[in-house]
Write an enzyme that holds these catalytic residues in place. Structure first.
Site, PDB file in Angstrom:
ATOM      1  CE1 TYR A 142      -2.378   3.312   2.414  1.00 31.62           C
ATOM      2  CE2 TYR A 142      -3.740   2.462   0.630  1.00 31.62           C
ATOM      3  CZ  TYR A 142      -3.468   3.438   1.581  1.00 31.62           C
ATOM      4  OH  TYR A 142      -4.302   4.528   1.684  1.00 31.62           O
ATOM      5  CG  ASP A 237       5.933   3.799   0.656  1.00 35.34           C
ATOM      6  OD1 ASP A 237       4.749   3.623   0.295  1.00 35.34           O
ATOM      7  OD2 ASP A 237       6.248   4.500   1.629  1.00 35.34           O
ATOM      8  CE  LYS A 265       2.169   5.246   8.309  1.00 36.61           C
ATOM      9  NZ  LYS A 265       0.808   4.896   8.530  1.00 36.61           N
TER      10      LYS A 265
HETATM   11  P1  KE4 Z   1      -0.773   8.505   4.375  1.00 39.57           P
HETATM   12  O1  KE4 Z   1      -1.249   9.214   3.135  1.00 39.57           O
HETATM   13  O2  KE4 Z   1      -1.871   7.668   5.037  1.00 39.57           O
HETATM   14  O3  KE4 Z   1      -0.017   9.434   5.337  1.00 39.57           O
HETATM   15  O4  KE4 Z   1       0.360   7.445   3.946  1.00 39.57           O
HETATM   16  C1  KE4 Z   1       0.041   6.489   2.956  1.00 39.57           C
HETATM   17  C2  KE4 Z   1       1.006   5.324   3.076  1.00 39.57           C
HETATM   18  C3  KE4 Z   1       2.047   5.220   2.157  1.00 39.57           C
HETATM   19  N1  KE4 Z   1       2.929   4.203   2.219  1.00 39.57           N
HETATM   20  C4  KE4 Z   1       2.842   3.270   3.206  1.00 39.57           C
HETATM   21  C5  KE4 Z   1       3.861   2.157   3.236  1.00 39.57           C
HETATM   22  C6  KE4 Z   1       1.810   3.337   4.180  1.00 39.57           C
HETATM   23  O5  KE4 Z   1       1.736   2.383   5.136  1.00 39.57           O
HETATM   24  C7  KE4 Z   1       0.880   4.383   4.123  1.00 39.57           C
HETATM   25  C8  KE4 Z   1      -0.252   4.527   5.119  1.00 39.57           C
HETATM   26  N2  KE4 Z   1      -0.352   3.524   6.111  1.00 39.57           N
HETATM   27  C9  KE4 Z   1      -1.684   3.255   6.638  1.00 39.57           C
HETATM   28  C10 KE4 Z   1      -1.541   2.136   7.673  1.00 39.57           C
HETATM   29  N3  KE4 Z   1      -1.473   0.872   7.034  1.00 39.57           N
HETATM   30  C11 KE4 Z   1      -2.349   4.476   7.173  1.00 39.57           C
HETATM   31  C12 KE4 Z   1      -3.548   4.238   8.053  1.00 39.57           C
HETATM   32  C13 KE4 Z   1      -4.812   4.718   7.389  1.00 39.57           C
HETATM   33  O6  KE4 Z   1      -4.958   4.524   6.163  1.00 39.57           O
HETATM   34  O7  KE4 Z   1      -5.659   5.264   8.126  1.00 39.57           O
END
Ligand code: KE4
Length: 425
Positions: A142, A237, A265
C-alpha cells in the site's frame, strides 16, 4: 449506549462511514469504533474513560510514545509564533539538512503533507526523470490512495475486499504493473515484457500493509540490480519503515541504496508531514527548478516541522530508543510463539524490530496470496477480545503492531496474558 456509540451515530450522518480514514471504522472486525479523547505514553483513553495499551501509535508516528514532552514543547513554542505563512522558513531548511544528513539516499528532499502525497510526487519525479510512464508495484503493498496505486493495494483496500477502487479510470492504472512480493522472476518478466518502458519500481522494503511480510534474502538487492540494469529508478516507500527499522530506515538496515525514498508518519512526530527525496539529478527535475510540477500550501508547515524535528533529533541523539523498542518487539514475538507451541496453535507471528503482526494463518506468509489465506473472522474475534481487555491493536488483519519507547515490559506481559486468555477462551 456508550459515548463512543453515541458519537458514532452522529458521525455517520456527516462522515462517510463515520470516519476520516476507512480502517478506523472497525468494519472488518465488527463493533463500534472507539472515539479517543487523549493519549499519554503507551496508553490511549476513549471518551468513556476506558484505558488501552496502544499498539497502533497513530499507525507508527508515536515511536516515542504519546504526548512526549520534547515534542509537545516544540509544538507549543512554534505555534506561539504563528501557524502557517505560505512562505519559506528556517525550520524547513533545518529539516531538509537533518533528513539529508540521516537518510542514506537523500541528496535533496521535498516536504509534503502525507505519505500518499510523498509517493505520488516521487513517482511523478521518476517518470519525469526517465521520460517513461510505467511503474511496478507489488500486490499487497500500500502506497497511499493516489489513483495509479490503488491496484491490488494492501491496508484498508485489502481488508475491504475491494482489489481496486471504484472511481479510478482504467487509463489511470494501465501503466501500473503488478509483481509478486519476494518473487524476482515476476519482476524480471515485467521488465522483459515492457523493455525500456518502466520508470520505477516502488516497494515497501518491509511490507507492513498486508500484515508484516519481510523481504527474503536477495529480494531487495535483486530489485536494485534490475533497476540499474534496465535504467529504472528504485523507490523505497519508507512511510512505515523510515526511522523505525533504524535511524536510517530500511535502506540503512538492509544496506540497499534506492534512487528515491518516501517518508511520512515518524518524520512528523504526529503532525501531518511527508517527504520524498533522493538523488540530486532526479530531485532537480522538481519545480520550480525543474519541469516536474508539485506543490502544497502547507508543505513544510512550521509547526509540523517543529514536531518532526523534535522527534528526529531525539531519535538521533538517543540510539537507546532503537535498542529498547527492538527488544520489546523480539520479546513479544518470542513469547507469542511459546504460547502457540503450548496450545499447539499453527498461527504465524511475524515482524522485525518494533514492527509485529499475528497472522491467523497456518502457513508461512511471504506475499499477498499467502497473506490472504489468513482467517479474518478469527482475527476479528481476537481483536474484539483484546479491545474488551484493554489492548488496542489494528482493527484489521492486514496491518501492523507498533511498539514504542513508552511501552514497558509489564505492558507486554499484560498483553501476553490477555492473548493467553484468548487462546484459552
Ligand atoms: P498517508 O497518506 O496515510 O499518510 O500514507 C500512505 C502510506 C504510504 N505508504 C505506506 C507504506 C503506508 O503504510 C501508508 C499509510 N499507512 C496506513 C496504515 N497501514 C495508514 C492508516 C490509514 O490509512 O488510516
Amino acid at each position: 449506549m456508550t459515548k463512543s456509540e453515541l458519537l458514532y451515530k452522529r458521525a455517520v450522518k456527516h462522515l462517510p462511514g463515520g470516519v476520516n480514514s476507512p480502517v478506523r471504522a472497525f468494519l472488518s472486525v465488527g463493533g463500534s469504533p472507539r472515539f479517543i479523547e487523549s493519549a499519554d505514553g503507551a496508553y490511549i483513553y476513549d471518551v468513556d474513560g476506558s484505558k488501552y495499551i496502544d499498539y497502533i501509535n497513530s499507525w507508527g508516528p508515536m515511536i516515542l510514545g504519546h504526548n512526549h514532552e520534547v515534542i509537545r514543547t516544540a509544538v507549543i513554542e512554534a505555534a506561539q509564533k504563528g501557524l502557517s505563512y505560505g512562505a519559506a522558513t528556517e525550520a524547513e531548511v533545518e529539516m531538509a539538512e537533518l533528513l539529508c544528513e540521516i537518510v542514506p539516499c537523500f541528496e535533496m528532499v521535498r516536504m509534503v503533507n502525507s505519505g500518499t502525497e510523498a509517493v505520488m510526487s516521487a513517482i511523478r519525479a521518476a517518470r519525469g526523470y526517465t521520460r517513461r510512464s510505467k511503474i511496478i508495484k507489488f500486490e499487497g503493498c500500500y502506497h497511499g490512495h493516489s489513483d495509479g496505486l490503488l491496484v491490488k493495494a494492501g491496508s484498508g483496500v485489502m481488508v475491504a475486499g475491494i482489489p481496486d477502487s471504484l472511481g479510478v479510470p482504467s487509463n489511470c492504472v494501465k501503466d501500473t504493473l503488478q509483481a509478486k512480493y519476494n518473487d524476482l522472476d515476476s519482476v524480471m518478466e515485467l521488465f522483459e515484457e515492457n523493455r525500456d518502458e518502466i520508470a520505477a519500481i516502488i516497494v515497501e522494503p518491509v511490507a507492513a500493509n498486508m500484515g508484516v511480510v519481510l523481504p527474503q534474502e536477495g529480494f531487495l538487492q535483486g530489485l536494485r540490480e534490475l533497476c540499474t540494469k534496465h535504467g529504472a529508478l528504485l523507490i523505497f516507500d519508507e512511510v512505515i519503515t523510515g526511522f523505525r527499522l533504524s535511524l536510517s530506515g530500511a535502506q540503512g538496515y538492509y544496506n540497499i541504496m534506492p534512487d528515491l525514498a518516501t517518508f511520512g508518519k515518524i518524520i512528523g512526530g504526529g503532525m501531518p508531514v511527508g517527504c520524498y527525496g533522493g538523488r540530486r539529478e532526479v530531485m532537480e527535475m522538481v519545480a520550480p527548478v525543474g519541469p516536474v510540477y508539485q506543490a502544497g500550501t502547507l508543505s513544510g508547515n512550521p509547526v509540523a516541522m517543529a514536531a518532526g524535528m523534535a522527534q528526529l533529533k531525539y531519535l538521533k541523539e538517543h540510539p537507546e530508543v532503537y535498542t529498547k523498542i527492538n527488544e520489546l518487539g523480539e520479546y513479544f514475538r518470542n513469547k507469542v510463539n511459546v504460547l502457540f507451541d503450548k496450545y499447539n496453535i499453527k498461527y504465524q507471528v511475524a515482524g522485525i524490530g518494533s514492527l509485529s503482526c499475528i497472522f491467523f494463518a497456518n502457513g508461512k506468509v511471504t506475499d499477498y496470496e499467502t497473506a490472504k489465506m489468513a482467517d479474518t473472522k478469527e482475527y476479528a474475534r481476537y481483536f474484539r477480545f483484546m479491545l474488551e481487555h484493554g489492548i488496542y491493536i489494528a482493527p484489521a488483519q492486514f496491518e501492523a503492531m507498533f511498539f514504542s519507547y513508552a511501552h514497558t515490559y509489564q505492558d507486554i506481559v499484560d498483553t501476553l496474558l490477555v492473548i493467553e486468555q484468548y487462546l484459552n477462551d
